[in-house]
Design an enzyme around this catalytic site. Structure first.
Site, PDB file in Angstrom:
ATOM      1  N   GLU A  82     -44.833 -10.674  68.791  1.00  0.00           N
ATOM      2  CA  GLU A  82     -45.163 -11.968  68.185  1.00  0.00           C
ATOM      3  C   GLU A  82     -43.909 -12.732  67.769  1.00  0.00           C
ATOM      4  OE1 GLU A  82     -48.379 -12.194  65.493  1.00  0.00           O
ATOM      5  OE2 GLU A  82     -49.755 -11.359  66.962  1.00  0.00           O
ATOM      6  N   HIS A 139     -49.523 -15.145  66.200  1.00  0.00           N
ATOM      7  CA  HIS A 139     -48.547 -15.971  66.910  1.00  0.00           C
ATOM      8  C   HIS A 139     -48.777 -15.873  68.414  1.00  0.00           C
ATOM      9  CE1 HIS A 139     -46.754 -15.253  62.992  1.00  0.00           C
ATOM     10  NE2 HIS A 139     -46.010 -16.318  63.176  1.00  0.00           N
ATOM     11  N   LYS A 166     -52.710 -17.833  58.706  1.00  0.00           N
ATOM     12  CA  LYS A 166     -51.697 -18.572  59.460  1.00  0.00           C
ATOM     13  C   LYS A 166     -51.839 -18.327  60.960  1.00  0.00           C
ATOM     14  CE  LYS A 166     -46.739 -18.471  60.453  1.00  0.00           C
ATOM     15  NZ  LYS A 166     -45.484 -17.716  60.196  1.00  0.00           N
TER      16      LYS A 166
END
Length: 254
Positions: A82, A139, A166
């Site tokens: 990531e 991510h 996130k």
């Protein structure tokens, strides 16, 4: 709330990452962060040259905490898959994460939800027991999923017990930026936790500076060096974030 900083309330907060490889440089970098227009610090432990030496990591963490004063600190050990700087197996990562949250020096722990569910659950439980917030993260280094998939990831993070959720994607075309912003707006309406989103790369800069308008509560800028593609210097980022916040909160035409 991270050490008195209300992430998720008011203007989008500005974070910057500490990425120095050596302890002395790391402390100096933390001092520069305190002097910068930054609300939240992130220590990218995966950039620390002695990441495999647990005693050295905890010693450096204590020094960083002292240098930061009242600035909240997020501890992140980003996996290579990531965008991180080191590859740690799940057991090694979980052990390091447990030591970070029980150190008394960390306000939030970044937990990559791509790791096995049992590892994620254990990290969340460890952070909870230590009174440390969980910043769940995902991510995508190659592209941008559809808005529905981004929203589903954020919802799953909340279901896993995240205090902050996130998602970072990589934008190759304007439609990618639109997908991220649509998902952000949807998550901000539907979820009861702060959402943090951004698109990496040049096209994604608009998401870093204007995320508040769509419901993103925190953005990352570059202090000494960028820790992800598309980050802009923190001083410029702060000015842009503050400008957008003022426009959003103005009452009536001027």
């Amino acid at each position: 709330m991270l050490r008195g900083v209300p992430v998720g309330g008011g203007p989008a907060k500005v974070a910057a990452s500490l990425t120095s490889a050596a302890s002395a440089e790391l402390v100096a970098e933390a001092g520069r962060l305190v002097a910068a227009p930054v609300d939240v610090a992130e220590w990218r432990v995966d950039h620390f040259a002695q990441v495999a030496d647990r005693a050295a990591v905890l010693e450096a963490l204590a020094a960083v905490r002292e240098a930061l004063g009242d600035v909240p600190l997020v501890a992140t050990v980003r996996g290579a898959a990531e965008g991180g700087n080191v590859e740690l197996g799940d057991d090694a990562w979980a052990s390091l994460a447990a030591d970070l949250v029980t150190s008394g020096h960390v306000d939030a722990l970044d937990v990559e939800v791509a790791r096995p569910s049992a590892v994620v659950a254990a990290a969340v439980a460890s952070a909870r027991a230590a009174g440390v917030a969980v910043l769940a993260s995902s991510h995508d280094l190659t592209g941008t999923p559809p808005a529905e998939e981004i929203l589903a990831r954020l919802e799953r993070m909340v279901a896993l017990g995240a205090d902050l959720a996130k998602v970072a994607v990589t934008a190759h075309r304007p439609a990618d930026v639109l997908a991220l912003l649509a998902a952000t707006a949807g998550a901000a309406e539907r979820l009861d936790r702060p959402v943090i989103t951004m698109a990496m790369g040049p096209l994604g800069v608009v998401t870093r500076i204007g995320g508040e308008a769509f419901g993103s509560s925190l953005t990352f800028g570059a202090l000494d060096r960028a820790s992800a593609p598309g980050q802009v210097p923190v001083a410029e980022l702060r000015a842009a974030v503050d400008l957008i916040h003022r426009q959003l909160t103005e009452e009536g035409p001027r």
